[in-house]
Design an enzyme around this catalytic site. Structure first.
Site, PDB file in Angstrom:
ATOM      1  N   GLY A  43      -2.686 -10.491  -2.929  1.00  0.00           N
ATOM      2  CA  GLY A  43      -3.514  -9.421  -3.477  1.00  0.00           C
ATOM      3  C   GLY A  43      -2.663  -8.393  -4.188  1.00  0.00           C
ATOM      4  N   SER A  45      -1.828  -7.933  -7.346  1.00  0.00           N
ATOM      5  CA  SER A  45      -2.002  -7.610  -8.766  1.00  0.00           C
ATOM      6  C   SER A  45      -2.695  -6.276  -9.000  1.00  0.00           C
ATOM      7  CB  SER A  45      -2.806  -8.726  -9.458  1.00  0.00           C
ATOM      8  OG  SER A  45      -4.120  -8.799  -8.916  1.00  0.00           O
ATOM      9  N   SER A  46      -3.258  -5.674  -7.935  1.00  0.00           N
ATOM     10  CA  SER A  46      -3.972  -4.411  -8.114  1.00  0.00           C
ATOM     11  C   SER A  46      -4.142  -3.707  -6.777  1.00  0.00           C
ATOM     12  CB  SER A  46      -5.355  -4.660  -8.744  1.00  0.00           C
ATOM     13  OG  SER A  46      -6.157  -5.455  -7.880  1.00  0.00           O
ATOM     14  N   ARG A  68      -4.932 -14.350  -8.017  1.00  0.00           N
ATOM     15  CA  ARG A  68      -5.523 -15.422  -8.814  1.00  0.00           C
ATOM     16  C   ARG A  68      -5.428 -15.169 -10.315  1.00  0.00           C
ATOM     17  NH1 ARG A  68     -10.660 -18.120  -5.824  1.00  0.00           N
ATOM     18  NH2 ARG A  68     -10.117 -17.695  -3.662  1.00  0.00           N
ATOM     19  N   TYR A 192     -18.426  -8.880   6.473  1.00  0.00           N
ATOM     20  CA  TYR A 192     -17.103  -8.289   6.243  1.00  0.00           C
ATOM     21  C   TYR A 192     -16.436  -7.922   7.572  1.00  0.00           C
ATOM     22  CZ  TYR A 192     -13.546  -5.069   4.425  1.00  0.00           C
ATOM     23  OH  TYR A 192     -12.356  -4.441   4.128  1.00  0.00           O
ATOM     24  N   LYS A 196     -12.863  -8.977   9.607  1.00  0.00           N
ATOM     25  CA  LYS A 196     -11.856  -7.974   9.948  1.00  0.00           C
ATOM     26  C   LYS A 196     -11.626  -7.896  11.458  1.00  0.00           C
ATOM     27  CE  LYS A 196     -10.940  -6.970   5.740  1.00  0.00           C
ATOM     28  NZ  LYS A 196      -9.656  -7.444   5.157  1.00  0.00           N
TER      29      LYS A 196
END
Length: 339
Positions: A43, A45-46, A68, A192, A196
């Site tokens: 994760g 890339s941002s 991705r 979600y 978690k």
């Protein structure tokens, strides 16, 4: 004062003294230093993943980011280059889907190639996504998709990473990023939170098991993080969920990344970012290793008093939403329209 009272006071004093001495010993331990270590960030890339990668680069680490989207990866890699500390640092990006063991293993293998095939020293698992809906709107497909995003994207990377580190004898770190919704949950987060909570269970097990290989395990529980992903999430989020969260101040990715990295460096197992996180951590700890017995006791007492009251207000808000919710269900065709 009776003998029993004196004994009780002595025992309490001994416990407090032991806790304080234990914390002094804990904080005197040498901090983990990312310098010249190879750190892989999923994760990356941002958002929080990129913010963590930047901090690691600033700390002198070799950094591999995995995500991705190739275009966002290249933009993120250019950002990492701005913070390079030395020409010897190896900074790379890799486009892989990590929601499977095979995809994660391929990413780890590719990231290891510039390092002579050696496994990364530390894995920061930030990949994940949230799709908040009412439970009655979910399908088998969306449940599997959301568990894949909230749990699988980190669990499978941890599995592949552990196998590779154990095979090579690398004594490294695995850092999970859960959510404060891994401590509690509310309407809208059924799928979600399930993932978690599962990450917490996995981290608890691996914190124990990976001591066999001298691999450290950490897990962070951030609250709301201000990212473009949050904006998209809020557009689909139930109104009642938005109402419950309206006083949530949230944090920037940079702030979250800073707290996570500091927690890892200090050897913390559970890493929380704010007052709410500290209270839920202390109140739901069970046998989880504590970061500070004295402070956790303080937050635990607050939680013992305040959390039941907070829960009553949340439940009241949910019940007050019933009429609006019934109309929503009729508009969606989930229940028949009133005649």
């Amino acid at each position: 004062m009776g003998l029993d009272s004196i004994t009780a006071a002595l025992v309490l004093g001994a416990v407090v003294a032991a806790a304080v001495l234990g914390q002094m010993f804990f904080f005197s331990k040498k901090q983990w230093d990312p310098r010249e270590r190879h750190c892989l960030v999923t994760g990356g890339s941002s958002g929080t993943g990129l913010a963590l990668a930047i901090l690691l680069v600033k700390g002198g680490a070799h950094v591999s980011i995995v995500a991705r989207n190739e275009e966002r990866l290249q933009t993120a890699l250019a950002e990492l280059e701005k913070h390079r500390q030395s020409p010897e640092q190896i900074l790379r990006s890799y486009s892989f889907a990590v929601n499977s063991e095979s995809g994660s293993a391929a990413a780890i293998k590719a990231a290891g190639e510039p390092h002579g095939g050696r496994s990364p020293d530390a894995f920061f698992l930030v990949a994940g996504a949230s799709h908040p809906y009412f439970w009655v709107e979910e399908t088998e497909e969306t449940i599997r998709r959301d568990l894949d995003a909230s749990y699988g994207a980190q669990a499978f990377t941890a599995l592949a990473a552990t196998k590779e580190m154990v095979r090579q004898g690398v004594k490294g770190k695995i850092v999970f990023v859960s959510s404060v919704l891994g401590y509690f949950s509310i309407v809208g987060y059924s799928t979600y939170s399930s993932g978690k909570f599962a990450l917490r269970g996995l981290a608890e097990a691996l914190h124990s098991e990976l001591m066999l290989y001298d691999i450290g395990v950490h897990i962070a529980f951030p609250g709301t993080i201000y990212t473009p992903g949050l904006e998209a999430e809020n557009k689909m989020k139930p109104k009642v969920t938005l109402k419950i969260e309206e006083t949530d101040e949230g944090s920037t990715p940079e702030r979250v990344a800073e707290v996570i990295l500091k927690g890892v460096q200090k050897g913390k197992f559970h890493i929380t970012l704010d007052f709410i996180g500290h209270v839920f951590e202390a109140s739901t700890a069970g046998s989880t290793p504590r970061n500070n017995y004295v402070v956790d006791t303080f937050y635990g007492l607050i939680g013992f008093i305040a959390l039941p009251i907070w829960r009553l207000t949340v439940d009241s808000t949910v019940r007050g939403h019933r009429a609006e919710h019934q109309e929503y269900l009729r508009q969606k065709g989930i229940v028949p329209s009133a005649k």
